[in-house]
Motif scaffolding. Sequence first.
Motif, PDB file in Angstrom:
ATOM      1  N   ALA A  80       1.070  -1.511  -0.632  1.00  0.00           N
ATOM      2  CA  ALA A  80      -0.421   0.110  -0.010  1.00  0.00           C
ATOM      3  C   ALA A  80       0.661   1.357   0.145  1.00  0.00           C
ATOM      4  O   ALA A  80       0.611   2.355   0.312  1.00  0.00           O
ATOM      5  N   ARG A  81       1.389   0.896  -0.646  1.00  0.00           N
ATOM      6  CA  ARG A  81       3.362   2.407  -0.692  1.00  0.00           C
ATOM      7  C   ARG A  81       2.600   3.215  -1.821  1.00  0.00           C
ATOM      8  O   ARG A  81       1.737   2.978  -2.912  1.00  0.00           O
ATOM      9  N   ASP A  82       2.577   4.595  -1.260  1.00  0.00           N
ATOM     10  CA  ASP A  82       1.234   5.642  -1.763  1.00  0.00           C
ATOM     11  C   ASP A  82       0.072   5.643  -2.313  1.00  0.00           C
ATOM     12  O   ASP A  82      -0.458   6.500  -2.792  1.00  0.00           O
ATOM     13  N   GLU A  83      -0.520   4.640  -1.850  1.00  0.00           N
ATOM     14  CA  GLU A  83      -2.054   4.699  -1.651  1.00  0.00           C
ATOM     15  C   GLU A  83      -3.125   4.965  -0.457  1.00  0.00           C
ATOM     16  O   GLU A  83      -2.081   4.238   0.986  1.00  0.00           O
ATOM     17  N   HIS A  84      -3.163   5.565  -0.448  1.00  0.00           N
ATOM     18  CA  HIS A  84      -3.547   6.925   0.775  1.00  0.00           C
ATOM     19  C   HIS A  84      -5.431   6.583   0.990  1.00  0.00           C
ATOM     20  O   HIS A  84      -5.752   6.965   2.038  1.00  0.00           O
ATOM     21  N   ASP A  85      -5.863   6.250   0.060  1.00  0.00           N
ATOM     22  CA  ASP A  85      -7.432   5.836   0.520  1.00  0.00           C
ATOM     23  C   ASP A  85      -7.724   4.715   1.211  1.00  0.00           C
ATOM     24  O   ASP A  85      -7.295   3.808   1.894  1.00  0.00           O
ATOM     25  N   LEU A  86      -9.209   4.428   1.757  1.00  0.00           N
ATOM     26  CA  LEU A  86      -9.576   3.992   2.831  1.00  0.00           C
ATOM     27  C   LEU A  86      -9.290   2.181   2.778  1.00  0.00           C
ATOM     28  O   LEU A  86      -8.994   1.683   3.810  1.00  0.00           O
ATOM     29  N   ASP A  87      -9.802   2.041   1.235  1.00  0.00           N
ATOM     30  CA  ASP A  87      -9.590   0.691   1.533  1.00  0.00           C
ATOM     31  C   ASP A  87      -7.970   0.034   0.950  1.00  0.00           C
ATOM     32  O   ASP A  87      -7.926  -1.149   1.805  1.00  0.00           O
ATOM     33  N   SER A  88      -7.456   0.556   0.133  1.00  0.00           N
ATOM     34  CA  SER A  88      -5.810  -0.041   0.690  1.00  0.00           C
ATOM     35  C   SER A  88      -5.209   0.604   1.832  1.00  0.00           C
ATOM     36  O   SER A  88      -4.766  -0.154   1.996  1.00  0.00           O
ATOM     37  N   ILE A  89      -5.680   1.347   2.733  1.00  0.00           N
ATOM     38  CA  ILE A  89      -4.967   1.318   4.502  1.00  0.00           C
ATOM     39  C   ILE A  89      -6.179   0.117   4.505  1.00  0.00           C
ATOM     40  O   ILE A  89      -4.525  -0.351   5.608  1.00  0.00           O
ATOM     41  N   GLU A  90      -7.086  -0.464   4.798  1.00  0.00           N
ATOM     42  CA  GLU A  90      -7.586  -1.177   5.494  1.00  0.00           C
ATOM     43  C   GLU A  90      -7.527  -2.034   5.104  1.00  0.00           C
ATOM     44  O   GLU A  90      -6.423  -3.953   5.577  1.00  0.00           O
ATOM     45  N   ARG A  91      -6.710  -2.614   4.020  1.00  0.00           N
ATOM     46  CA  ARG A  91      -6.235  -4.051   2.996  1.00  0.00           C
ATOM     47  C   ARG A  91      -4.990  -4.187   3.412  1.00  0.00           C
ATOM     48  O   ARG A  91      -4.723  -5.519   4.073  1.00  0.00           O
ATOM     49  N   SER A  92      -4.079  -3.357   3.841  1.00  0.00           N
ATOM     50  CA  SER A  92      -2.724  -3.663   4.414  1.00  0.00           C
ATOM     51  C   SER A  92      -2.664  -3.758   5.283  1.00  0.00           C
ATOM     52  O   SER A  92      -2.070  -4.660   6.545  1.00  0.00           O
ATOM     53  N   PHE A  93      -3.519  -3.707   6.243  1.00  0.00           N
ATOM     54  CA  PHE A  93      -3.727  -3.558   7.855  1.00  0.00           C
ATOM     55  C   PHE A  93      -4.458  -4.776   7.766  1.00  0.00           C
ATOM     56  O   PHE A  93      -3.702  -5.978   9.022  1.00  0.00           O
ATOM     57  N   ARG A  94      -4.559  -5.274   7.403  1.00  0.00           N
ATOM     58  CA  ARG A  94      -6.069  -6.553   7.345  1.00  0.00           C
ATOM     59  C   ARG A  94      -4.989  -7.562   6.624  1.00  0.00           C
ATOM     60  O   ARG A  94      -4.431  -8.786   7.929  1.00  0.00           O
ATOM     61  N   VAL A  95      -4.539  -7.770   5.939  1.00  0.00           N
ATOM     62  CA  VAL A  95      -3.059  -8.495   5.499  1.00  0.00           C
ATOM     63  C   VAL A  95      -1.952  -8.486   6.137  1.00  0.00           C
ATOM     64  O   VAL A  95      -1.326  -9.696   6.447  1.00  0.00           O
ATOM     65  N   ASN A  96      -1.385  -7.963   6.801  1.00  0.00           N
ATOM     66  CA  ASN A  96       0.334  -7.609   7.157  1.00  0.00           C
ATOM     67  C   ASN A  96      -0.312  -7.827   9.195  1.00  0.00           C
ATOM     68  O   ASN A  96       0.456  -8.396   9.251  1.00  0.00           O
ATOM     69  N   ALA A  97      -2.283  -7.759   9.454  1.00  0.00           N
ATOM     70  CA  ALA A  97      -1.706  -7.215  11.127  1.00  0.00           C
ATOM     71  C   ALA A  97      -2.631  -8.217  11.362  1.00  0.00           C
ATOM     72  O   ALA A  97      -2.739  -9.229  12.536  1.00  0.00           O
ATOM     73  N   ILE A  98      -4.133  -7.478  11.095  1.00  0.00           N
ATOM     74  CA  ILE A  98      -5.384  -8.478  11.815  1.00  0.00           C
ATOM     75  C   ILE A  98      -5.361  -9.700  11.326  1.00  0.00           C
ATOM     76  O   ILE A  98      -5.412 -10.496  12.328  1.00  0.00           O
ATOM     77  N   ALA A  99      -5.831 -10.261  10.733  1.00  0.00           N
ATOM     78  CA  ALA A  99      -5.701 -11.731   9.947  1.00  0.00           C
ATOM     79  C   ALA A  99      -4.686 -13.113  10.134  1.00  0.00           C
ATOM     80  O   ALA A  99      -5.022 -13.697  10.569  1.00  0.00           O
TER      81      ALA A  99
END
Length: 247
Positions: A80-99
């Motif tokens: 999610a580098r250079d991507e600051h929209d809600l969907d991209s940020i949420e995906r990054s958190f889900r893949v890297n941390a939450i899931a």
Amino acid sequence: MDISDSVLITGVGGAVGTHLAGRFATAGRDVVGVSRQPQPESRDFRQLTLDLARPDEVEAVVDKTQGVPAVIIHAAVDGARDEHDLDSIERSFRVNAIAPYVFTRALLERAAADDAECRAVFIGSEAMFHADDASGPYAASKAASRVLTASLAAWCRGRRQSVAYLSLGPLLTPARSTELSALARRLDKSVPEIEALALARSNQDLVIDRFISLDAVADSIDLLLRLGRHGNGTVVRVDGGSAGSLI
């Protein structure tokens, strides 16, 4: 799906996950590789297609999984580098941390109920120590992963399960190796010269002049796994000093 006494590795579609899966498979371990897209059939591990950003898929896999892997390694990453929209940020958190947290906690609880040993290693990034505008969401997701890992280690206290964290710096992936070789030819310099120059320019805190090899990553995983329960809560940094002197 019975994965008892196996090694479960997420992110086998990436360089680190692929390398780790190969190392464990070569050593004779039964490897289950998790990735969002199916991997080439020639790879020597069982495949599990799973999008960690999809809560329904994560929950379904946990429900269907019978038994507990002896080792869990989370190498999945979403930049999610250079991507600051809600969907991209949420995906990054889900893949890297939450899931990874939800997935691992469920399996650790199952292991505890069965009185079975289970060792989990989460792979993080030194990016969380020096976020910039481009990497902010990614760095924040890795920081969240670190905190969640600590909470899992606290849960493991007094049990036969353990959780450790490996923080990595700049890696020598196959793609980066190709880029360095091409740049060296173009500038008429050696690859080591190009590596040293690139690292010096990228971060003044670095005390290495070579990118970190994937074998070094695998060796670090081996160390953490050998520690067993003694390594619960352990944090290992193989980041070339990129986080600075006081971390």
